[in-house]
Design an enzyme around this catalytic site. Structure first.
Site, short mmCIF file in Angstrom:
data_model
loop_
_atom_site.label_atom_id
_atom_site.label_comp_id
_atom_site.label_asym_id
_atom_site.label_seq_id
_atom_site.Cartn_x
_atom_site.Cartn_y
_atom_site.Cartn_z
N THR A 48 35.01 -34.74 12.61
CA THR A 48 35.01 -34.37 11.20
C THR A 48 33.65 -34.63 10.57
O THR A 48 33.23 -33.92 9.65
CB THR A 48 36.10 -35.15 10.44
N TYR A 137 39.21 -40.51 22.50
CA TYR A 137 39.57 -39.42 21.58
C TYR A 137 39.97 -38.22 22.43
O TYR A 137 39.14 -37.46 22.90
CB TYR A 137 38.39 -39.10 20.67
N LYS A 164 43.22 -41.95 20.65
CA LYS A 164 43.44 -41.08 19.50
C LYS A 164 43.94 -39.76 20.09
O LYS A 164 43.18 -38.99 20.66
CB LYS A 164 42.14 -40.90 18.72
N ILE A 205 43.86 -41.24 12.83
CA ILE A 205 42.44 -40.95 12.61
C ILE A 205 42.35 -39.43 12.69
O ILE A 205 42.40 -38.87 13.78
CB ILE A 205 41.53 -41.60 13.67
#
Length: 302
Positions: A48, A137, A164, A205
């Site tokens: 992001t 992630y 994540k 997240i």
């Protein structure tokens, strides 16, 4: 770990100027906004935040600015999005002496996929060289790690403390929760935060938290309080916002949502385009539905 970050952890946008340079002075206003909304932590340099576009010095300085702005009030997670073990280790070493709770590390995102043994070796080398807690992630479609492989990595490399999990398939999320109950499993299934929390996610997240931190924190609190009618209502409103921002220029749409709520205007880094007029209209309508425009806002969590 010094702390086990849980709850709503927005991955911050990086405050790029129109010329593509970072305005580090705009990190602090975003941090304060997140804390005022009740965020339980923040992440810097993730997808992001367009972390894949940052050079080493920018990455170091961005994380340093974030840590400085936070002043120890909530955990800071540092994202790493690179395509080699060597580069991942180098970036981890750049921030390991800062007050960073963990590294959030994306598997390689280029065309070629490491096999399972190479993936285990990648995270083992990172842990050995940096000494930092690591959160995988799991987002890259062609380098996606199965619940079994994720569990193996966390078992064989103790410093890999969590995942994540980013995918629309809640079955994979539920499997991971069952296979690794003692690890930190965060949801990045932006469209399905409510069911992720009911499945026992330790936190989240995800970009939707960054676009709407007040509503996202209220959703987390509603599930924790067992207020499922309110949680379902918030889920629908946040899903409407997610449908407005999900696109190839997701970071640009996310930062536009932030600007509508009072943060200074910033730009995506080229070649990513800004939110289109149609996207802007949809985002504004969704945020209005959440009650965060026209002076209305959610009460920050205690």
């Amino acid at each position: 770990m010094k702390v086990r970050p849980t709850g709503v952890i927005p991955p911050m946008t990086t405050p790029f100027q129109e010329n593509g340079e970072i305005d580090y002075q705009l990190v602090a206003p975003q941090v304060e906004w997140m804390i005022a909304a009740g965020a339980h932590g923040v992440a810097a340099g993730g997808s992001t935040g367009e972390g894949h576009t940052l050079d080493h010095e920018e990455y170091r300085d961005l994380v340093a600015a974030t840590v400085e702005a936070v002043k120890g009030r909530i955990p800071v997670i540092a994202g790493i999005i690179v395509d080699s073990t060597r580069d991942a280790i180098r970036r981890g070493k750049l921030v390991r002496d800062m007050n960073v709770a963990a590294l959030q590390v994306t598997p390689v995102h280029y065309l070629f996929k490491p096999d399972d043994e190479a993936m285990v070796a990648h995270f083992r080398a990172m842990a050995d060289e940096t000494g930092m807690p690591i959160i995988i992630y799991n987002v890259v479609p062609w380098s996606y790690l199965s619940p079994a492989l994720l569990t193996r990595i966390m078992t064989e490399v103790p410093l890999v403390v969590g995942v994540k999990q980013s995918a629309g398939d809640l079955k994979l999320f539920a499997d991971l929760m069952m296979m690794a109950p003692d690890k930190l499993i965060y949801s990045a299934v932006d469209a399905l935060m409510y069911p992720s929390y009911t499945l026992g996610a330790h936190g989240s997240i995800a970009a939707i938290l960054t676009a709407a931190p007040h509503g996202s924190v209220e959703l987390w609190n509603a599930v924790k309080a067992g207020d499922h009618p309110r949680a379902l209502e918030l889920h629908k409103k946040l899903l409407t916002l997610w449908n407005a921002v999900i696109a190839d220029n997701l970071p640009a749409c996310t930062r536009y949502a932030q600007t509508l709520q009072g943060l200074p205007k910033t730009w995506p880094r080229a070649p990513m385009p800004e939110a289109s007029p149609a996207q802007q209209a949809a985002i504004r309508k969704a945020l209005d539905g959440l009650g965060v425009l026209h002076g209305r806002h959610f009460q920050a969590a205690e």
